[in-house]
Design an enzyme around this catalytic site. Structure first.
Site, mmCIF file in Angstrom:
data_model
loop_
_atom_site.group_PDB
_atom_site.id
_atom_site.type_symbol
_atom_site.label_atom_id
_atom_site.label_comp_id
_atom_site.label_asym_id
_atom_site.label_seq_id
_atom_site.Cartn_x
_atom_site.Cartn_y
_atom_site.Cartn_z
ATOM 1 C CB SER A 19 39.682 75.464 98.712
ATOM 2 O OG SER A 19 40.339 76.678 98.422
HETATM 3 N N1 SAH Z 1 44.783 77.671 99.461
HETATM 4 C C1 SAH Z 1 44.031 78.294 100.527
HETATM 5 C C2 SAH Z 1 42.801 78.979 99.979
HETATM 6 C C3 SAH Z 1 42.802 80.386 100.397
HETATM 7 S S1 SAH Z 1 41.572 81.430 99.682
HETATM 8 C C4 SAH Z 1 43.731 77.313 101.631
HETATM 9 O O1 SAH Z 1 43.909 76.102 101.429
HETATM 10 O O2 SAH Z 1 43.356 77.738 102.715
HETATM 11 C C5 SAH Z 1 42.568 82.393 98.562
HETATM 12 C C6 SAH Z 1 43.662 83.211 99.185
HETATM 13 O O3 SAH Z 1 44.262 83.958 98.120
HETATM 14 C C7 SAH Z 1 43.224 84.218 100.220
HETATM 15 O O4 SAH Z 1 43.916 83.992 101.417
HETATM 16 C C8 SAH Z 1 43.607 85.566 99.608
HETATM 17 O O5 SAH Z 1 44.039 86.533 100.553
HETATM 18 C C9 SAH Z 1 44.723 85.171 98.661
HETATM 19 N N2 SAH Z 1 45.006 86.105 97.558
HETATM 20 C C10 SAH Z 1 44.108 86.773 96.799
HETATM 21 N N3 SAH Z 1 44.758 87.517 95.867
HETATM 22 C C11 SAH Z 1 46.089 87.295 96.049
HETATM 23 C C12 SAH Z 1 47.285 87.766 95.412
HETATM 24 N N4 SAH Z 1 47.252 88.625 94.375
HETATM 25 N N5 SAH Z 1 48.482 87.317 95.855
HETATM 26 C C13 SAH Z 1 48.551 86.466 96.899
HETATM 27 N N6 SAH Z 1 47.469 85.987 97.550
HETATM 28 C C14 SAH Z 1 46.253 86.389 97.138
#
Ligand code: SAH
Length: 225
Positions: free
Chosen positions: A66
């Site tokens: 993000s």
């Molecule tokens: N906080 C992260 C942002 C990652 S983007 C960072 O700082 O890099 C959002 C993430 O949520 C993705 O990796 C995706 O695979 C995950 N995601 C989506 N749905 C999910 C779920 N139901 N449970 C766990 N992770 C999930």
């Protein structure tokens, strides 16, 4: 915390990021934490020169790390005091996890992609960050085995607030989650209140900034397409 990238270049970029990008974030503890975590450690090799840009960047599995201002804003909205156990849903790169680890007692972070969870776990270990557990599971179910949580942060966009996540909050605990359709969401903060006299779950909802996240995919999120 040790950075594995050499020299002062990234440190300078990081200081500039805090000054120039985190304009809407007043909380000094959040600004300090954002000034400490080496973002270049969490982005793929070819992206490292762009680690401090004002935007999201691609990571593996078609996901994104993000935008710094959103990471800071969500962290600020959680209003952490330092003694919380925090549940993070969507470990991704582990960058947000690292920021949370500096501001809370314990972080339990769940990710649905095993590949991302393993890489994030390794990076967090390399930085010597303690109090972090990374698990592979569907975060829309929460983690009742670790509950209750003082705070819950969802870093993927949800069609609605999964009720289980509210149930796993302590009274007074905060949940921050992007809610909306696939393209546009708003940051929503849910604060759990004492149960009603009939035992019913009770909470307060506030709405904040517009944002755009990758989808929260799971049982109480979007269906896999
Ligand atoms: N906080 C992260 C942002 C990652 S983007 C960072 O700082 O890099 C959002 C993430 O949520 C993705 O990796 C995706 O695979 C995950 N995601 C989506 N749905 C999910 C779920 N139901 N449970 C766990 N992770 C999930």
């Amino acid at each position: 915390m040790s950075t594995h990238a050499p020299g002062h270049r990234f440190e300078t970029l990081r200081r500039k990021m805090v000054q120039q990008q985190l304009t809407g974030v007043a909380d000094p503890r959040v600004r300090e934490a954002m000034g400490k975590v080496p973002r270049e450690h969490f982005v793929p090799g070819v992206m490292k020169p762009r680690a401090y840009e004002d935007g999201p960047l691609p990571i593996a599995a078609g996901q994104t790390i993000s935008q710094p201002r959103i990471v800071a804003r969500m962290t600020e909205l959680l209003d952490l005091h330092g003694d919380e156990k925090v549940l993070e849903i969507g470990t991704g790169s582990g960058y947000q996890t690292a920021v949370l680890a500096l501001l809370a007692r314990e972080v339990v972070s769940v990710e649905r992609h095993g590949e991302l969870a393993r890489a994030a776990h390794k990076r967090l270990n390399e930085l010597g960050l303690g109090g972090v557990t990374v698990l592979v599971s569907d975060g829309t179910l929460g983690r009742s085995d670790y509950a209750p949580f003082g705070a819950v942060l969802v870093t993927a966009g949800a069609p609605e607030v999964p009720q289980r996540l509210i149930e796993q909050l302590e009274v007074g605990g905060r949940l921050v989650i992007p809610v909306g359709d696939a393209k546009d969401q708003k940051l929503v903060r849910v604060t759990r209140e004492p149960d009603g006299s009939d035992g019913s779950l009770s909470w307060r909802e506030e709405r904040f900034d517009d944002c755009r996240f990758v989808p929260l995919v799971g049982r109480f999120g979007w269906k896999e397409s």
